[in-house]
Motif scaffolding. Structure first.
Motif, PDB file in Angstrom:
ATOM      1  N   ASN A 174      -9.676   2.113   0.006  1.00 49.09           N
ATOM      2  CA  ASN A 174      -8.670   1.729  -0.978  1.00 49.09           C
ATOM      3  C   ASN A 174      -7.650   2.836  -1.237  1.00 49.09           C
ATOM      4  O   ASN A 174      -7.887   4.006  -0.917  1.00 49.09           O
ATOM      5  CB  ASN A 174      -9.383   1.307  -2.258  1.00 49.09           C
ATOM      6  N   GLU A 180     -10.885   1.613  -7.669  1.00 48.56           N
ATOM      7  CA  GLU A 180     -10.197   0.766  -8.635  1.00 48.56           C
ATOM      8  C   GLU A 180      -8.887   0.218  -8.079  1.00 48.56           C
ATOM      9  O   GLU A 180      -8.308  -0.717  -8.652  1.00 48.56           O
ATOM     10  CB  GLU A 180      -9.909   1.553  -9.921  1.00 48.56           C
ATOM     11  N   ASN A 181      -8.423   0.779  -6.975  1.00 53.71           N
ATOM     12  CA  ASN A 181      -7.111   0.418  -6.442  1.00 53.71           C
ATOM     13  C   ASN A 181      -7.213  -0.641  -5.345  1.00 53.71           C
ATOM     14  O   ASN A 181      -8.270  -0.823  -4.743  1.00 53.71           O
ATOM     15  CB  ASN A 181      -6.419   1.658  -5.870  1.00 53.71           C
ATOM     16  N   PRO A 182      -6.103  -1.351  -5.061  1.00 52.16           N
ATOM     17  CA  PRO A 182      -6.106  -2.306  -3.952  1.00 52.16           C
ATOM     18  C   PRO A 182      -6.392  -1.623  -2.617  1.00 52.16           C
ATOM     19  O   PRO A 182      -6.289  -0.395  -2.484  1.00 52.16           O
ATOM     20  CB  PRO A 182      -4.680  -2.880  -3.986  1.00 52.16           C
ATOM     21  N   ARG A 480     -12.927  -5.411  -6.028  1.00 51.11           N
ATOM     22  CA  ARG A 480     -12.638  -5.090  -7.425  1.00 51.11           C
ATOM     23  C   ARG A 480     -11.174  -5.314  -7.772  1.00 51.11           C
ATOM     24  O   ARG A 480     -10.837  -5.471  -8.952  1.00 51.11           O
ATOM     25  CB  ARG A 480     -13.006  -3.635  -7.690  1.00 51.11           C
ATOM     26  N   ASN A 481     -10.298  -5.347  -6.764  1.00 53.51           N
ATOM     27  CA  ASN A 481      -8.871  -5.404  -7.051  1.00 53.51           C
ATOM     28  C   ASN A 481      -8.163  -6.147  -5.918  1.00 53.51           C
ATOM     29  O   ASN A 481      -7.754  -5.554  -4.930  1.00 53.51           O
ATOM     30  CB  ASN A 481      -8.308  -3.991  -7.199  1.00 53.51           C
TER      31      ASN A 481
END
Length: 485
Positions: A174, A180-182, A480-481
Motif C-alpha cells: 500500500n 491504512e492507505n490504498p 482496509r481501503n
C-alpha cells in the motif's frame, strides 16, 4: 449525404451502448451456470502477449481465477485450491488449427499453516517478507511442463504465493508502506514494485519466470447496468472496480516453443478429481482429473454461445469447437439483435451470417499470438500518468485505435500489419468489450476492413494503473481501503 452520415455516426457513438442491452454480451466472469458455483476453479480471463524478459524474448501467459474477490474478508481468505489442477495450454504448428495443446503448463498448489492452534487463520502479525513467521497460511506451488507430443513431464520449479492484501497486516502493498492507505499504483520498473510482489516473482529453470498470487481485477466494463434492467449509465462505471482475483502467470521463452517464426494458440483450463472420498478424519480427492472450466478468447462462451451449450463448452476441448460451436461464431445472434434494436434506420448493418472473420478469431477458441513481432506496447496508467504512462502508441482499442505490429510470418491486413493487442494475443489493458462489439458491427472479411463506428460501454480504463513490468497486472486492492462504484 456525407454530413448526414457523419451526424448519424456521432449519434450512434452514444446510442451504441444500447447494443449491450443484450445481457448475453458481457464478460462478467460468470461464463456458464455450473462453474459459478465453484469460484476457485472459475476462470476469469486469459492473457498472452510477446515481451522481453531479462533480454530473452518470451510469451507472457496468465490465467485469472476466483472472480469478484472482496478484499480484506476474514477469518478465511480467498486462496488457490489445492484440489484444482490449473493449466495454461499452448498450441504450436498444426496443433493451432486442430485446437490441440502442444504443451501444457500445470500449476499445482499446496497449503500449509505455521500454527493451527489459533483463530488467526492468515496473519499472526505484520508480514514483513513473503512466507515469514507472520504469514500463517502459506501456499507454495509447482509448475510442470507437459509435452503432449512426447509425453515428457518436466518440473520447472517451485514458487511461493505472497499474502493477500489485508491492510495493516500487509502494509508493503500500500501507498507509503502504510496499511491504512490504498494499494500502490502501477509502476514502470521492477525496482518500484511493492515488496511482496517483487519477492514472489520466481525464476524457474530454462529461463521461465512465474508468479502466482492475488491481484486487482484488470478487466473493466459496466456489467452492473447491463443486468440492472438495462439502464446504462453515462459515463459507465467499472463493475469490477475494487475487486481482486487470483492470478497465475508464466513467461515462456519462445525458444521453448520452437522459435518465434510462428503463430501459437493459448487457452487455459481448470480440473477437479473425479471422486471425493468422505472420511471422518479427512476428505480425500481421488480418480482422474475432470475438466470443469476453460477459457480462451474473451467473450465467446458468455457472449456468443447459447445457454443450452454454455456448460458443454466448459467441459470440452478447443479441438471440438469446429463441430460444436462454429455456428455461434459464423452466425452471431448478437448481430441480429444489434440490427433489430440499435441499427434500425442506420446506413449500415452488422453482417448476421457467414462471419468467417469472427469464426477466425474464435474457432478454435485459442488466443492466437504472432511470436514474430517485437514486444507489444503496454498499458500503464493512461497517456497522462505522471510516472507510468502507457507506452507510446498503445491503444486500448488495439488495431481499431491504430495500435498495430508488424508480422514476419503472415500478411495480416497488408504488409504484415496485425493488431497490436487482442485479437492478436491479449494484453492487460485491452478493452476487449469495445473491440469485440466494434468487430461485430463491422466487417473484417474485406481488405481494408469496414469499421462503421467504434462502439463502447462508457468504461475506457481500469480503476488501477497496470504495471509495465512482470507480472503486469495491478497491485491487489487493500482490504482496509478500497471502493466499489
Amino acid at each position: 449525404m456525407k454530413s448526414k452520415v457523419t451526424i448519424l455516426h456521432r449519434a450512434m457513438a452514444a446510442v451504441l451502448a444500447a447494443l449491450l442491452t443484450s445481457p448475453a454480451f458481457a464478460s462478467s466472469h460468470m461464463d456458464a451456470p455450473l462453474i459459478t458455483r465453484d469460484p476457485s476453479a472459475n476462470t476469469t480471463d486469459v492473457y498472452a502477449f510477446v515481451q522481453q524478459e531479462n533480454g530473452v524474448k518470451v510469451l507472457v501467459t496468465a490465467l485469472g481465477v476466483y472472480p469478484h474477490e472482496e478484499p480484506g474478508i476474514g477469518p478465511n481468505k480467498y486462496n488457490f485450491d489445492d484440489n484444482v489442477l490449473y493449466e495454461i495450454h499452448v498450441a504450436t504448428g498444426s496443433d493451432v488449427a486442430a485446437g490441440k495443446p502442444t504443451f501444457s503448463y500445470q500449476f499445482k498448489f499446496e497449503t500449509n499453516y505455521k500454527n493451527k492452534d489459533t483463530i488467526l487463520q492468515s496473519y499472526l502479525g505484520v508480514v514483513n517478507d513473503v512466507g515469514d513467521a507472520a504469514q500463517n497460511l502459506t501456499q507454495s506451488y509447482t509448475v510442470t511442463k507437459v509435452n503432449h507430443h512426447g509425453g515428457q513431464r518436466t518440473v520447472l520449479g517451485l514458487g511461493v504465493v505472497p499474502p493477500n492484501n489485508q491492510g495493516n497486516a500487509t502494509p508493503f502493498y500500500n501507498q507509503g508502506d502504510n496499511g491504512e492507505n490504498p494499494a500502490k499504483d502501477g509502476v514502470a520498473t521492477e525496482a518500484e514494485l511493492d515488496k511482496y510482489t517483487r519477492q514472489a516473482i520466481t525464476p524457474l529453470c530454462k529461463g521461465y519466470i512465474a508468479f502466482a498470487g492475488q491481484r486487482d481485477d484488470g478487466f473493466y466494463a459496466d456489467i452492473q447496468s447491463l443486468f440492472d434492467l438495462l439502464k446504462l449509465r453515462s459515463p459507465g462505471k467499472d463493475s469490477q472496480a475494487g475487486f481482486n482475483l487470483h492470478l497465475m502467470e508464466l513467461a515462456i521463452p519462445v525458444s521453448e516453443l520452437g522459435g518465434d517464426r510462428q503463430v501459437v494458440g493459448v487457452y487455459a483450463t481448470t480440473s477437479r478429481r473425479q471422486v471425493r472420498i468422505v472420511k471422518d478424519d479427512e476428505d480425500k480427492e481421488a480418480g482422474r482429473w475432470v475438466q470443469v472450466a476453460r477459457q480462451g478468447n474473451p467473450l465467446f462462451n458468455e457472449g456468443l454461445v447459447a445457454i443450452a451449450d454454455k456448460d458443454l463448452y466448459s467441459r470440452t476441448q478447443p479441438s471440438q469447437d469446429n463441430s460444436l460451436f462454429r455456428k455461434y461464431a459464423e452466425n452471431p445472434e448478437l448481430c441480429r439483435l444489434i440490427n433489430l434494436l440499435v441499427l434500425k434506420g442506420a446506413p449500415f448493418k452488422a453482417p448476421e451470417t457467414g462471419r468467417s472473420d469472427i469464426a477466425g478469431i474464435y474457432i478454435p477458441d485459442l488466443i492466437k499470438v504472432d511470436l514474430s513481432t517485437g514486444p507489444c506496447r503496454l498499458a500503464g496508467g493512461g497517456p497522462n500518468h505522471p510516472t507510468n504512462k502507457d507506452d507510446m502508441g498503445f491503444s486500448r482499442l488495439s488495431i481499431f485505435g491504430g495500435d498495430v505490429l508488424s508480422s514476419a510470418v503472415q500478411p495480416g491486413f497488408g504488409g504484415g500489419v496485425i493488431p497490436g493487442g487482442w485479437p492478436n494475443g491479449r494484453r492487460f489493458g485491452d478493452d476487449v468489450l469495445d473491440i469485440a462489439v466494434t468487430a461485430l458491427i463491422g466487417d473484417l472479411r474485406v481488405n481494408p476492413p469496414v469499421v462503421p463506428i467504434i462502439a463502447g460501454d462508457g468504461v475506457d480504463g481500469n480503476d488501477m494503473a497496470f504495471n509495465k513490468v512482470f507480472p503486469y497486472e495491478s497491485t491487489p486492492q487493500n482490504g482496509r481501503n478500497h471502493t466499489h462504484p
